[in-house]
Design an enzyme around this catalytic site. Sequence first.
Site, PDB file in Angstrom:
ATOM      1  N   ARG A  30     -21.650  23.342  12.395  1.00 38.84           N
ATOM      2  CA  ARG A  30     -22.082  24.516  11.651  1.00 38.84           C
ATOM      3  C   ARG A  30     -21.941  25.718  12.573  1.00 38.84           C
ATOM      4  NH1 ARG A  30     -24.936  25.770  15.334  1.00 38.84           N
ATOM      5  NH2 ARG A  30     -25.826  27.348  14.006  1.00 38.84           N
ATOM      6  N   GLY A  31     -22.245  26.918  12.009  1.00 36.73           N
ATOM      7  CA  GLY A  31     -22.026  28.134  12.788  1.00 36.73           C
ATOM      8  C   GLY A  31     -20.634  28.666  12.476  1.00 36.73           C
ATOM      9  N   ALA A  32     -20.540  29.988  12.322  1.00 41.87           N
ATOM     10  CA  ALA A  32     -19.315  30.593  11.787  1.00 41.87           C
ATOM     11  C   ALA A  32     -18.038  30.189  12.544  1.00 41.87           C
ATOM     12  CB  ALA A  32     -19.470  32.111  11.778  1.00 41.87           C
TER      13      ALA A  32
ATOM     14  N   ASP B 110     -22.309  35.729  10.155  1.00 43.93           N
ATOM     15  CA  ASP B 110     -21.443  34.809   9.416  1.00 43.93           C
ATOM     16  C   ASP B 110     -20.351  35.560   8.671  1.00 43.93           C
ATOM     17  OD1 ASP B 110     -22.792  31.914   9.521  1.00 43.93           O
ATOM     18  OD2 ASP B 110     -24.283  33.489   9.630  1.00 43.93           O
TER      19      ASP B 110
ATOM     20  N   ASN C 106     -26.131  37.045   7.896  1.00 46.91           N
ATOM     21  CA  ASN C 106     -26.523  36.092   8.937  1.00 46.91           C
ATOM     22  C   ASN C 106     -27.623  35.210   8.357  1.00 46.91           C
ATOM     23  OD1 ASN C 106     -26.119  35.204  11.718  1.00 46.91           O
ATOM     24  ND2 ASN C 106     -28.204  35.873  12.066  1.00 46.91           N
ATOM     25  N   LYS C 107     -28.069  34.246   9.134  1.00 42.88           N
ATOM     26  CA  LYS C 107     -29.042  33.265   8.649  1.00 42.88           C
ATOM     27  C   LYS C 107     -30.240  33.937   7.982  1.00 42.88           C
ATOM     28  CE  LYS C 107     -28.627  29.668   8.668  1.00 42.88           C
ATOM     29  NZ  LYS C 107     -28.038  29.037   7.469  1.00 42.88           N
TER      30      LYS C 107
ATOM     31  N   GLN D  36     -32.551  25.651  13.049  1.00 44.63           N
ATOM     32  CA  GLN D  36     -31.477  25.735  14.053  1.00 44.63           C
ATOM     33  C   GLN D  36     -31.970  26.354  15.358  1.00 44.63           C
ATOM     34  OE1 GLN D  36     -31.062  26.527  10.812  1.00 44.63           O
ATOM     35  NE2 GLN D  36     -28.956  26.294  10.121  1.00 44.63           N
TER      36      GLN D  36
ATOM     37  N   ARG E 157     -18.386  25.560   2.695  1.00 37.57           N
ATOM     38  CA  ARG E 157     -19.448  26.528   3.036  1.00 37.57           C
ATOM     39  C   ARG E 157     -18.936  27.929   2.675  1.00 37.57           C
ATOM     40  NH1 ARG E 157     -23.047  25.425   7.562  1.00 37.57           N
ATOM     41  NH2 ARG E 157     -24.318  26.908   6.429  1.00 37.57           N
TER      42      ARG E 157
HETATM   43  O1  MRU Z   1     -26.084  27.471   8.402  1.00 35.88           O
HETATM   44  P1  MRU Z   1     -25.488  27.587   9.758  1.00 35.88           P
HETATM   45  O2  MRU Z   1     -26.223  26.844  10.812  1.00 35.88           O
HETATM   46  O3  MRU Z   1     -24.014  27.319   9.768  1.00 35.88           O
HETATM   47  O4  MRU Z   1     -25.698  29.116  10.016  1.00 35.88           O
HETATM   48  C1  MRU Z   1     -24.970  29.821  10.892  1.00 35.88           C
HETATM   49  C2  MRU Z   1     -25.835  30.325  11.940  1.00 35.88           C
HETATM   50  O5  MRU Z   1     -26.167  29.594  12.843  1.00 35.88           O
HETATM   51  C3  MRU Z   1     -26.291  31.674  11.938  1.00 35.88           C
HETATM   52  O6  MRU Z   1     -26.285  32.376  10.771  1.00 35.88           O
HETATM   53  C4  MRU Z   1     -25.702  32.386  13.129  1.00 35.88           C
HETATM   54  O7  MRU Z   1     -26.584  33.335  13.513  1.00 35.88           O
HETATM   55  C5  MRU Z   1     -24.351  32.969  12.876  1.00 35.88           C
HETATM   56  S1  MRU Z   1     -23.086  31.815  13.041  1.00 35.88           S
HETATM   57  C6  MRU Z   1     -22.491  32.210  14.573  1.00 35.88           C
END
Ligand code: MRU
Length: 371
Positions: free
Chosen positions: A53-55, A243, A253-254, A202, A90
């Site tokens: 996960r994570g962009a 993201d 973002n999250k 996370q 996603r």
């Molecule tokens: O749902 P996730 O874990 O894929 O979410 C992404 C993230 O961890 C955050 O939004 C993050 O701050 C940006 S992704 C580098």
Amino acid sequence: MRVDNKDYRTIWYNADTKYVEVIDQRLLPFKFEIVEVKTTAEMAKIILEMYVRGAGLIGASAAWGLYLATKENNDISFIEQSAKVLAQTRPTAVNLQAALDKMLPKLRNTPEENRLQIAKDIAQQISDDDASSCKRIGELGYDFIKNKISKGKNRRINILTHCNAGWLAFVDYGSALAPIYEAYNNGMDIHVYVDETRPRNQGARLTAWELGKHGVPHTLIADNVGGHLMQHGMVDMVIVGADRVANNGDVANKIGTYLKALAAHDNNVPFVVAFPSTTFDSQIENGVEDIPIEMRDTKEVLYMLGEGKAEEESFRIAPEFTKAVNYGFDVTPARLINAYFTENGIFESVEELLKGEGSLSAAFRMTKCER
Ligand code: MRU
């Protein structure tokens, strides 16, 4: 980055097996396990179920997913169909679509017999670019912290972060955490407040783990604590990842990031967003209105994750009759953001960017930060 004295990336090609390997992030911080990925369908599942996960990492995983598709069947219709499946896993992190958009035209224009090599080369390039962009964000961001945040303060610098935008969210180094690692490596006395980041935690599970493994002092806080800390002068700066960044500077973002930005604004705490330019989406004019927000399984809100594989060991925290809703992301308007950290430079206000060339994308093309 190093885990117990060994260098790791979050995803890599195994030259012996010719398959792809990833760290199963669902198990962290309790277990460190590597998973081998052999097919494009497996890669789609691994993205969907958040082993990765994570962009940045989602983008690299999609690229390697297309490599695996090409390995299974180098017919372009199979590759295109696989890209569609990967694209649907996603919706918010634009890096996923950006990676597919980079690969597909090149694969279409390559004769079948050469496609596998090309797919591998581009996937590797996407991975390497992600890591090197993040490394640069770390260097530039550290300069900003040194010159704009810690200068004149002869004491520990406290940074608050939300979710995980560390090396686990990318191929390596991270975005929001890269400047922190760089500052720590350069001897700065730095401490991080880590938001737990419900519902998947996370922050608690991943950010705390990777900061700790690197030796960075940090304190875990419940998601609602940040405002209180900022009100009492306990936070020098907030750094988060992204993201998707829209053309008007709004940042997805999250979920919960927007509330942190509001609290930072109200207390004059610099609020910074760090991201590689692959997270910028010039097709989206207005982030608040148009960035697609992922809706996730409500079980994540109704249950708390336990140790080990999340779904298997979770426990309910609300009455049986209570319903929930689970927005994965929110969008912070540009007016609340004091600086954007990218590999192409540090941009200190969206107003500054907009008045020059009319859009953030133009600023990305034009401006380089001088070190
Ligand atoms: O749902 P996730 O874990 O894929 O979410 C992404 C993230 O961890 C955050 O939004 C993050 O701050 C940006 S992704 C580098």
